[in-house]
Structures are given as C-alpha cells and as structure tokens.
Design a protein around this motif. Structure first.
Motif, mmCIF file in Angstrom:
data_model
loop_
_atom_site.group_PDB
_atom_site.id
_atom_site.type_symbol
_atom_site.label_atom_id
_atom_site.label_comp_id
_atom_site.label_asym_id
_atom_site.label_seq_id
_atom_site.Cartn_x
_atom_site.Cartn_y
_atom_site.Cartn_z
ATOM 1 N N HIS A 189 10.986 59.725 21.501
ATOM 2 C CA HIS A 189 10.997 59.463 22.944
ATOM 3 C C HIS A 189 11.462 60.666 23.772
ATOM 4 C CE1 HIS A 189 10.361 55.295 21.813
ATOM 5 N NE2 HIS A 189 11.411 55.363 21.022
ATOM 6 N N PHE A 190 12.374 61.461 23.228
ATOM 7 C CA PHE A 190 12.921 62.595 23.965
ATOM 8 C C PHE A 190 13.048 63.794 23.035
ATOM 9 C CE2 PHE A 190 14.649 58.681 25.799
ATOM 10 C CZ PHE A 190 14.179 58.791 27.103
ATOM 11 N N LYS A 191 12.482 64.918 23.437
ATOM 12 C CA LYS A 191 12.510 66.104 22.590
ATOM 13 C C LYS A 191 13.902 66.705 22.492
ATOM 14 C CE LYS A 191 7.713 67.412 23.551
ATOM 15 N NZ LYS A 191 6.805 68.449 24.132
ATOM 16 N N ASN A 192 14.699 66.535 23.561
ATOM 17 C CA ASN A 192 16.029 67.128 23.601
ATOM 18 C C ASN A 192 16.886 66.378 24.616
ATOM 19 O OD1 ASN A 192 15.257 68.233 26.225
ATOM 20 N ND2 ASN A 192 14.152 69.804 25.066
ATOM 21 N N LYS A 193 18.132 66.790 24.729
ATOM 22 C CA LYS A 193 19.052 66.101 25.628
ATOM 23 C C LYS A 193 18.626 66.249 27.081
ATOM 24 C CE LYS A 193 23.952 65.623 26.820
ATOM 25 N NZ LYS A 193 25.344 66.075 26.555
#
Length: 226
Positions: free
Chosen positions: A45-49
């Motif tokens: 869902h999210f590549k990074n913070k």
C-alpha cells in the motif's frame, strides 16, 4: 500474493498510533505489529513512510471537511464577511490539527493523495472572490493565513505535545523546556526584552494565535482587501 489488510486500515491505525507515540515513534514496523502483520505487508500500500504520511494528511483533511464548511445547516459554516471566512477556516484547521499529536508536522509539507482538498478550497476562494478579490490575491490571502496557522500549530504542539482540546490543558501538560519563569531567569539579566517576549510567545497560546491571525487578516485587508 494479496495483502489481507487494506489501505484504510493502515492509515486509521497510523493515525491512532500517532497520538500514542508521536511522529518520531511512528514507524512502519510499529504499525505492522499493531495490525498483526509483517512489515512487508504494508509495502503493498505504501512504498515508504513519506507516502504513508501523505495519505495520513489527506485523511486528516477529509475528516476536517466532512461536512464541508459553508454547505447546509449544521455544517461548520463560513458565513459572514471574507474576514470571518478566513478566521473561521483557520480556527477550525488549528483545532482539528491539535487533535493529533504532531498534527502540524504531519500536515506540513505533505502532498494530498486525491482531490478531496479541491472542493473546500474552491468554496473558500469563491467567498473571497465574491467579496471583490481577484483570483490571484484570493489564493494568496488564503495561502498566507494557512501558512500562519500551520506554523502556529507546530510551535504550539512543541509547548503542549499531547493532543486534545486547548481548553482541557493543565499547567503540568506544558513541556518543561518552555517554562516561562525559568527562561526569564536565564536570559533576563542581559536580554530583558527577549525575556519579556517569552510570555507573549509561550504564555497564553490561544490568545497569541488569535492576535496573530487578526494581524494576518488586517494585513490582507490593508493590501488587497475587498
């Protein structure tokens, strides 16, 4: 392989944990543990913070403007003069961001992940242009007041880190680093004006925000008011 958690679950969990651990303590690993999944599951869902923070800020914005100000009975109305429109909008933004620990920092510098911001922004700008502002100065007026509000919230949350209603704060909730008397004792002998300024900057933050916001609005009125 498909993740058994969805994007909304991740964001809702992240916003809840934000109030517990703050921005520095909010990690993908911690969110994954809370959801009882392995950290790689979040990368569906999210590549990074930063991508997660963008979505968190967007969700915060969605919650702020549901219902959208100025639409229908019971909405957070933006009636009255253009000055009242700016005052009401910025007060609402501040109060909502104070409900999240480090809410100002999360909101600052992030990118909206959808177009949910466009309708409330257009609503505010329409009120300003209806009062006589050309589109450009209307956008600059809002952007200036918005920047002031975000910055004020970031500073306010340094003094009172815990989220919640400003009216519910207690003296012991203040970060000791912002003790006004201690600050005055340290610098008052050599820098009396700087020491005295501490009361204005870190004392009554509610009053300070209101006075600063009115300075912003008065400046807009003096240079481009309709």
């Amino acid at each position: 392989m498909v993740s058994r958690i969805d994007r909304k679950q991740v964001v809702d969990t992240a916003l809840r944990l934000l109030n517990e651990v703050g921005l520095d303590g909010l990690t993908l690993r911690r969110i994954a543990k809370e959801l009882n999944v392995q950290a790689p599951a979040l990368y569906w869902h999210f590549k990074n913070k930063q991508e997660l923070l963008d979505e968190m800020a967007t969700e915060m914005f969605r919650r702020m403007f549901a219902p959208m100000p100025g639409e229908g009975a019971g909405a957070r109305g933006l009636g009255g003069t253009w000055q009242e429109v700016l005052l009401t909008s910025c007060r609402s933004l501040r109060r909502e961001l104070l409900g999240y620990r480090d809410g100002g920092k999360v909101f600052s510098g992030t990118r909206m992940t959808d177009e949910s911001y466009a309708r409330p922004l257009d609503n505010i700008l329409r009120r300003l242009t209806a009062a006589g502002f050309p589109p450009g100065p209307a956008a600059r007026a809002w952007w200036t007041a918005y920047h002031y509000t975000i910055g004020a919230v970031i500073e306010e949350q340094s003094v009172f880190p815990e989220p919640g209603e400003p009216e519910a704060r207690r003296p012991e909730d203040r970060d000791p680093a912002y003790d006004i008397e201690s600050r005055a004792q340290k610098i008052g002998g050599s820098y009396p004006l700087a020491a005295r300024a501490g009361e204005e900057m870190f004392g009554d933050l509610e009053r300070g925000f209101e006075e600063g916001l009115r300075i912003i609005v008065a400046g807009i009125e003096a240079t481009a008011g309709g």
